[in-house]
Enzyme design. Structure first.
Site, PDB file in Angstrom:
ATOM      1  CE  LYS A   1       6.913  25.412  39.180  1.00  0.00           C
ATOM      2  NZ  LYS A   1       7.819  26.434  39.755  1.00  0.00           N
TER       3      LYS A   1
ATOM      4  CB  THR B   1       6.390  24.805  50.994  1.00  0.00           C
ATOM      5  OG1 THR B   1       5.645  24.292  49.869  1.00  0.00           O
ATOM      6  CG2 THR B   1       7.866  24.444  50.830  1.00  0.00           C
TER       7      THR B   1
ATOM      8  CE1 TYR C   1       3.652  24.079  40.356  1.00  0.00           C
ATOM      9  CE2 TYR C   1       3.777  21.712  39.975  1.00  0.00           C
ATOM     10  CZ  TYR C   1       4.264  22.853  40.589  1.00  0.00           C
ATOM     11  OH  TYR C   1       5.353  22.773  41.412  1.00  0.00           O
TER      12      TYR C   1
END
Length: 265
Positions: free
Chosen positions: A166, A197, A162
């Site tokens: 990014k 979220t 991750y």
């Protein structure tokens, strides 16, 4: 800094949003619909995407939808070009993304997970940004938004895929900004911290300075209006990023190695 506000001239200029079926993408869809902007919305879940589109249509704007998994980069590039040919895109917001990390007592992340995060978080949005630029340059206007993460600033041993994906997106966005600015095309990199979220709710543990999705959408739209090259929020993460540059690598490595994290699902 140029400040752009919505006007009647914007009413026919379409906004493409990927990852529009939930989270920040859905909130951005409703925000731009309220501004009177027609939309092209992409998502993986047909039912949720249609629900977002129906609410946006309630604002009286044209909304087109496309069900597509951006892990298929070749299909995503072709679809963007097709959508632009039908409805020239003025703003392209690449909000689709995945969050994942090493789980429980796993020693390493699964190779398949690393590949998928690389495709969805870096390779496909970068390729789509390039395709969007190809379409926008002849028109001499347009804006591309890439949604990154503050994780890009750190080497996270529990989320190497991750943070790495990014970080790659961050570097691509910075380079594309320099290349497109003389051509009249804006590029904004967004580096949020924790946003409430479905993706962040899977994370187990503290989520400092948690932002709501509507708040994040407002911040992003305002950054586009002002043609900001980089938006980091909440503001404290900008300060932490500065502090991070001053910390010697051996100490930074010890701190990052000591962090424990996990997720559900």
């Amino acid at each position: 800094m140029t400040v752009r506000t919505a006007s009647r001239m914007d009413e026919g200029r379409y906004v493409l949003i990927t990852g529009a079926s939930s989270g920040i993408g859905a909130e951005l869809a409703w925000l731009y619909a309220a501004r009177g902007r027609p939309l092209v919305l992409w998502g993986r879940n047909a039912g949720r995407l249609e629900n977002v589109a129906a609410r946006a249509r309630g604002c009286g704007v044209d909304v087109r939808t496309r069900v597509l998994d951006v892990a298929d980069g070749t299909a995503a590039i072709a679809a963007l070009r097709e959508d632009d040919a039908s409805h020239p895109l003025d703003i392209v917001i690449l909000a689709a993304g995945l969050g994942d990390m090493r789980r429980g007592d796993d020693v390493v992340e699964r190779a398949e997970d690393v590949l998928r995060l690389g495709l969805v978080n870096y390779a496909t949005p970068s390729a789509m940004a390039a395709a969007a630029a190809e379409c926008m340059v002849p028109r001499g206007r347009g804006h591309i938004v890439l949604i990154g993460s503050v994780a890009a600033f750190h080497a996270l041993p529990f989320a190497a895929a991750y943070s790495g994906s990014k970080a790659g997106l961050k570097r691509f966005a910075e380079a594309q900004q320099m290349a497109l600015a003389p051509l009249g095309i804006g590029v904004t990199l967004v580096s949020p911290g924790f946003v409430d979220t479905p993706m962040s709710r899977r994370v187990v543990g503290a989520k400092p300075f948690l932002q709501t999705a509507p708040m994040a959408a407002r911040r992003i739209a305002r950054a586009v209006d002002r043609d900001r090259p980089h938006l980091i929020f909440p503001f404290l993460f900008s300060v932490l990023r500065l502090v991070d540059t001053l910390v010697p690598w051996p100490l930074k490595r010890r701190i990052l190695s000591a962090i424990k994290a996990d997720q559900t699902g």
